[in-house]
Design a protein around this motif. Structure first.
Motif, PDB file in Angstrom:
ATOM      1  N   VAL A 199       1.882   1.363 -10.542  1.00 53.27           N
ATOM      2  CA  VAL A 199       1.970   2.490 -11.489  1.00 53.27           C
ATOM      3  C   VAL A 199       0.771   3.429 -11.369  1.00 53.27           C
ATOM      4  CG1 VAL A 199       3.473   1.297 -13.111  1.00 53.27           C
ATOM      5  CG2 VAL A 199       0.987   1.091 -13.370  1.00 53.27           C
ATOM      6  N   GLY A 200      -0.165   3.109 -10.482  1.00 53.58           N
ATOM      7  CA  GLY A 200      -1.309   3.982 -10.269  1.00 53.58           C
ATOM      8  C   GLY A 200      -2.307   3.330  -9.343  1.00 53.58           C
ATOM      9  N   CYS A 201      -3.242   4.153  -8.863  1.00 54.04           N
ATOM     10  CA  CYS A 201      -4.268   3.639  -7.961  1.00 54.04           C
ATOM     11  C   CYS A 201      -5.455   4.599  -7.957  1.00 54.04           C
ATOM     12  CB  CYS A 201      -3.718   3.451  -6.559  1.00 54.04           C
ATOM     13  SG  CYS A 201      -2.922   4.894  -5.855  1.00 54.04           S
ATOM     14  N   ASP A 202      -6.587   4.068  -7.535  1.00 48.78           N
ATOM     15  CA  ASP A 202      -7.760   4.923  -7.377  1.00 48.78           C
ATOM     16  C   ASP A 202      -8.607   4.416  -6.226  1.00 48.78           C
ATOM     17  OD1 ASP A 202      -9.802   2.974  -8.304  1.00 48.78           O
ATOM     18  OD2 ASP A 202      -9.118   3.383 -10.329  1.00 48.78           O
ATOM     19  N   MET A 245      -2.707   4.373   0.215  1.00 49.07           N
ATOM     20  CA  MET A 245      -2.245   4.023  -1.140  1.00 49.07           C
ATOM     21  C   MET A 245      -1.064   4.888  -1.550  1.00 49.07           C
ATOM     22  SD  MET A 245      -5.516   2.969  -3.449  1.00 49.07           S
ATOM     23  CE  MET A 245      -6.993   3.374  -2.580  1.00 49.07           C
ATOM     24  N   LEU A 246      -1.114   6.173  -1.224  1.00 49.41           N
ATOM     25  CA  LEU A 246       0.021   7.047  -1.538  1.00 49.41           C
ATOM     26  C   LEU A 246       1.279   6.569  -0.822  1.00 49.41           C
ATOM     27  CD1 LEU A 246      -1.703  10.554  -1.369  1.00 49.41           C
ATOM     28  CD2 LEU A 246      -0.921   9.347  -3.425  1.00 49.41           C
ATOM     29  N   CYS A 247       1.110   6.055   0.380  1.00 44.77           N
ATOM     30  CA  CYS A 247       2.263   5.603   1.172  1.00 44.77           C
ATOM     31  C   CYS A 247       2.920   4.342   0.620  1.00 44.77           C
ATOM     32  CB  CYS A 247       1.855   5.373   2.624  1.00 44.77           C
ATOM     33  SG  CYS A 247       1.494   6.904   3.514  1.00 44.77           S
ATOM     34  N   VAL A 248       2.199   3.540  -0.160  1.00 40.84           N
ATOM     35  CA  VAL A 248       2.799   2.314  -0.702  1.00 40.84           C
ATOM     36  C   VAL A 248       3.305   2.480  -2.129  1.00 40.84           C
ATOM     37  CG1 VAL A 248       1.469   0.812   0.826  1.00 40.84           C
ATOM     38  CG2 VAL A 248       0.604   1.268  -1.484  1.00 40.84           C
ATOM     39  N   LEU A 249       3.179   3.675  -2.692  1.00 41.85           N
ATOM     40  CA  LEU A 249       3.717   3.897  -4.040  1.00 41.85           C
ATOM     41  C   LEU A 249       5.233   3.744  -4.032  1.00 41.85           C
ATOM     42  CD1 LEU A 249       1.598   6.959  -5.220  1.00 41.85           C
ATOM     43  CD2 LEU A 249       1.367   4.584  -5.960  1.00 41.85           C
ATOM     44  N   PRO A 250       5.798   3.266  -5.118  1.00 42.98           N
ATOM     45  CA  PRO A 250       7.255   3.082  -5.174  1.00 42.98           C
ATOM     46  C   PRO A 250       8.001   4.379  -4.863  1.00 42.98           C
ATOM     47  CG  PRO A 250       6.220   2.040  -7.052  1.00 42.98           C
ATOM     48  CD  PRO A 250       5.139   2.825  -6.352  1.00 42.98           C
ATOM     49  N   GLY A 251       9.065   4.268  -4.091  1.00 45.13           N
ATOM     50  CA  GLY A 251       9.903   5.407  -3.778  1.00 45.13           C
ATOM     51  C   GLY A 251       9.436   6.255  -2.630  1.00 45.13           C
ATOM     52  N   VAL A 252       8.247   5.976  -2.072  1.00 42.60           N
ATOM     53  CA  VAL A 252       7.755   6.760  -0.953  1.00 42.60           C
ATOM     54  C   VAL A 252       8.385   6.240   0.333  1.00 42.60           C
ATOM     55  CG1 VAL A 252       5.708   7.369   0.414  1.00 42.60           C
ATOM     56  CG2 VAL A 252       5.573   7.315  -2.082  1.00 42.60           C
ATOM     57  N   LYS A 253       8.977   7.132   1.098  1.00 39.62           N
ATOM     58  CA  LYS A 253       9.595   6.746   2.356  1.00 39.62           C
ATOM     59  C   LYS A 253       8.589   6.975   3.489  1.00 39.62           C
ATOM     60  CE  LYS A 253      14.392   7.807   1.055  1.00 39.62           C
ATOM     61  NZ  LYS A 253      14.308   6.997  -0.078  1.00 39.62           N
ATOM     62  N   THR A 254       8.383   5.949   4.304  1.00 40.88           N
ATOM     63  CA  THR A 254       7.500   6.059   5.458  1.00 40.88           C
ATOM     64  C   THR A 254       8.284   5.703   6.711  1.00 40.88           C
ATOM     65  OG1 THR A 254       6.727   3.796   5.171  1.00 40.88           O
ATOM     66  CG2 THR A 254       5.413   5.529   4.138  1.00 40.88           C
ATOM     67  N   LEU A 255       7.788   6.149   7.842  1.00 42.55           N
ATOM     68  CA  LEU A 255       8.458   5.862   9.122  1.00 42.55           C
ATOM     69  C   LEU A 255       8.201   4.443   9.565  1.00 42.55           C
ATOM     70  CD1 LEU A 255       7.697   9.200  10.990  1.00 42.55           C
ATOM     71  CD2 LEU A 255       9.803   8.532   9.838  1.00 42.55           C
TER      72      LEU A 255
END
Length: 194
Positions: A156-159, A184-194
């Motif tokens: 739900v958040g990160c820093d 960290m942005l890449c592992v947030l829920p709903g983030v699609k990565t290659l």
């Protein structure tokens, strides 16, 4: 972000929305001190304040990379009394952290959790630009294993805190910090990565 004090109000806001959250905390220090120079709020106290306010699900708090100097003869006592899992840096030396992160994933379950990454969790050979460097820390590869090991969790958040570019003329600490934030942005829920 700035120093680790910023995590305290963030967790206040997140707990108001989600209830007590789990925490993956990467750091050289536990940041559970009570006071410094008579002050209750400073960069070495945020997680004690969070415990006192019921912001953390203490059974789902994992602190990784802890080491270094302390003013207390038993620096992990408070954390262990709260139910935190403390993973000292020496338990991480010269090995992959993927097995540890499998255990952390099981511990976090599907409930809301937060990632707080102090750049001094890394060895100062890689990240000297911080106010409280401690030798014998984590490697950048281990940092990636920790962050990527959180993929799929209910984050739900990160820093990422404590980067002080003025202490690193090479710019490597800022580069590492920026890359870890990207991860960290890449592992947030709903983030699609290659």
């Amino acid at each position: 972000g700035g120093d680790h004090t910023i995590t305290y109000p963030i967790l206040q806001a997140l707990a108001a929305k989600h209830g007590p959250v789990g925490l993956v905390h990467v750091d050289a220090h536990t940041d559970t001190g009570d006071t410094a120079l008579g002050e209750k709020i400073y960069h070495g106290t945020p997680f004690r304040r969070c415990v006192e306010e019921g912001l953390l699900d203490c059974s789902r708090v994992v602190q990784i990379g802890i080491r270094g100097s302390s003013y207390d003869p038993d620096p992990y006592k408070y954390c262990l009394e709260q139910g935190f899992r403390v993973v000292p840096a020496e338990e991480c030396w010269m090995k992959s952290l993927e097995p540890l992160m499998r255990e952390v994933r099981a511990q976090m379950g599907n409930k809301p959790m937060y990632i707080s990454f102090d750049i001094d969790g890394l060895d100062p050979a890689y990240a000297p630009g911080t106010g409280t460097p401690e030798i014998a820390g984590l490697t950048p590869a281990q940092a990636l294993e920790i962050i990527r090991g959180c993929k799929g969790l209910n984050i739900v958040g990160c820093d990422l805190v404590e980067v002080a570019p003025m202490y690193d003329v090479s710019g490597n600490t800022a580069l590492l910090g920026a890359n870890l934030l990207f991860e960290m942005l890449c592992v947030l829920p709903g983030v699609k990565t290659l």
